[in-house]
Design a protein around this motif. Structure first.
Motif, mmCIF file in Angstrom:
data_model
loop_
_atom_site.group_PDB
_atom_site.id
_atom_site.type_symbol
_atom_site.label_atom_id
_atom_site.label_comp_id
_atom_site.label_asym_id
_atom_site.label_seq_id
_atom_site.Cartn_x
_atom_site.Cartn_y
_atom_site.Cartn_z
ATOM 1 N N THR A 61 47.477 39.565 -2.764
ATOM 2 C CA THR A 61 48.145 40.811 -2.823
ATOM 3 C C THR A 61 48.772 41.503 -4.180
ATOM 4 O OG1 THR A 61 48.828 42.736 -1.309
ATOM 5 C CG2 THR A 61 49.780 40.591 -1.154
ATOM 6 N N PHE B 184 54.952 43.097 -1.662
ATOM 7 C CA PHE B 184 55.013 42.725 0.334
ATOM 8 C C PHE B 184 56.191 44.162 0.125
ATOM 9 C CE2 PHE B 184 54.792 38.659 1.605
ATOM 10 C CZ PHE B 184 53.133 38.472 2.164
ATOM 11 N N PRO C 83 44.872 51.083 6.595
ATOM 12 C CA PRO C 83 45.027 49.936 6.297
ATOM 13 C C PRO C 83 43.774 49.137 6.311
ATOM 14 C CG PRO C 83 46.004 50.966 8.530
ATOM 15 C CD PRO C 83 45.879 52.259 7.370
ATOM 16 N N ARG D 136 43.238 46.584 7.677
ATOM 17 C CA ARG D 136 43.637 45.972 9.015
ATOM 18 C C ARG D 136 45.311 45.534 9.722
ATOM 19 N NH1 ARG D 136 45.340 39.496 9.161
ATOM 20 N NH2 ARG D 136 45.428 39.471 7.400
ATOM 21 N N ARG D 137 45.074 45.542 11.005
ATOM 22 C CA ARG D 137 46.586 45.816 11.743
ATOM 23 C C ARG D 137 46.520 44.717 12.197
ATOM 24 N NH1 ARG D 137 43.657 51.004 12.379
ATOM 25 N NH2 ARG D 137 44.693 52.675 10.743
ATOM 26 N N GLU D 138 48.398 44.153 12.173
ATOM 27 C CA GLU D 138 48.035 43.167 12.890
ATOM 28 C C GLU D 138 49.428 43.220 14.209
ATOM 29 O OE1 GLU D 138 46.441 39.965 13.677
ATOM 30 O OE2 GLU D 138 44.294 40.521 12.153
ATOM 31 N N LEU E 29 51.930 44.664 11.134
ATOM 32 C CA LEU E 29 51.581 44.332 9.867
ATOM 33 C C LEU E 29 51.007 45.111 9.303
ATOM 34 C CD1 LEU E 29 50.647 40.956 8.116
ATOM 35 C CD2 LEU E 29 49.082 42.382 7.827
ATOM 36 N N ASP F 251 47.723 46.065 6.325
ATOM 37 C CA ASP F 251 47.333 45.400 5.259
ATOM 38 C C ASP F 251 46.260 46.228 4.779
ATOM 39 O OD1 ASP F 251 45.943 43.887 3.195
ATOM 40 O OD2 ASP F 251 44.973 41.790 4.759
ATOM 41 N N TYR F 252 47.212 46.954 3.468
ATOM 42 C CA TYR F 252 46.130 47.589 2.357
ATOM 43 C C TYR F 252 45.136 47.224 1.538
ATOM 44 C CZ TYR F 252 48.316 51.415 4.873
ATOM 45 O OH TYR F 252 49.094 52.410 6.180
ATOM 46 N N GLY F 253 45.720 45.395 1.299
ATOM 47 C CA GLY F 253 44.763 45.075 0.066
ATOM 48 C C GLY F 253 45.458 44.356 -1.400
ATOM 49 N N VAL G 63 50.930 44.535 0.963
ATOM 50 C CA VAL G 63 51.165 44.330 3.147
ATOM 51 C C VAL G 63 51.974 44.824 3.373
ATOM 52 C CG1 VAL G 63 50.886 42.487 4.712
ATOM 53 C CG2 VAL G 63 49.031 42.775 2.662
ATOM 54 N N HIS H 259 55.308 45.352 6.273
ATOM 55 C CA HIS H 259 55.514 44.125 6.975
ATOM 56 C C HIS H 259 56.763 44.751 7.769
ATOM 57 C CE1 HIS H 259 54.120 40.412 6.299
ATOM 58 N NE2 HIS H 259 54.552 40.791 4.990
#
Length: 119
Positions: free
Chosen positions: A38, A41, A71, A73-75, A84, A86-88, A91, A93
């Motif tokens: 990536t 951040f 995104p 994915r989302r965590e 978190l 994640d846009y590739g 990221v 936080h």
């Protein structure tokens, strides 16, 4: 290497959205040479689960409206203490203030360049 301007524009949008929802300690980091997966951040803090949710919602909304970004994915959405996005290419936080101190991403990445989020 420097973070591409298109990524910087999205980081600035995300930082402004977080700031509008009263996130604190907003920090942009150029992690591309250190991680390779990536470019950057964005790290920010909030004092409560409710405020973390509000920050995350605003960041996602503004990035979608202004850049068409969603995104990959989302965590942590349901944990409420560290989300978190994640846009590739970046990221994001959003951490509870105590989680930020405990996990110390700021310390782990102390040697990477800081990004100017207000230009």
């Amino acid at each position: 290497m420097t973070v591409p301007e298109s990524v910087m524009a999205e980081l600035r949008t995300a930082a402004a959205a977080a700031e509008d929802k009263m996130a604190t300690e907003i920090l942009g980091l150029d992690v591309q040479e250190r991680l390779g997966i990536t470019d950057a951040f964005l790290i920010c803090s909030a004092p409560s689960e409710r405020q973390i949710g509000s920050v995350v919602e605003e960041v996602e909304l503004r990035l979608k409206e202004e850049h068409g970004s969603v995104p990959l994915r989302r965590e942590g959405r349901h944990s409420g203490t560290w989300v978190l996005l994640d846009y590739g290419h970046m990221v994001i936080h959003v951490q509870h203030e105590q989680e930020r101190v405990l996990y110390g991403l700021d310390r782990l990445y102390a040697d990477v360049p800081r990004l100017d989020l207000h230009s």
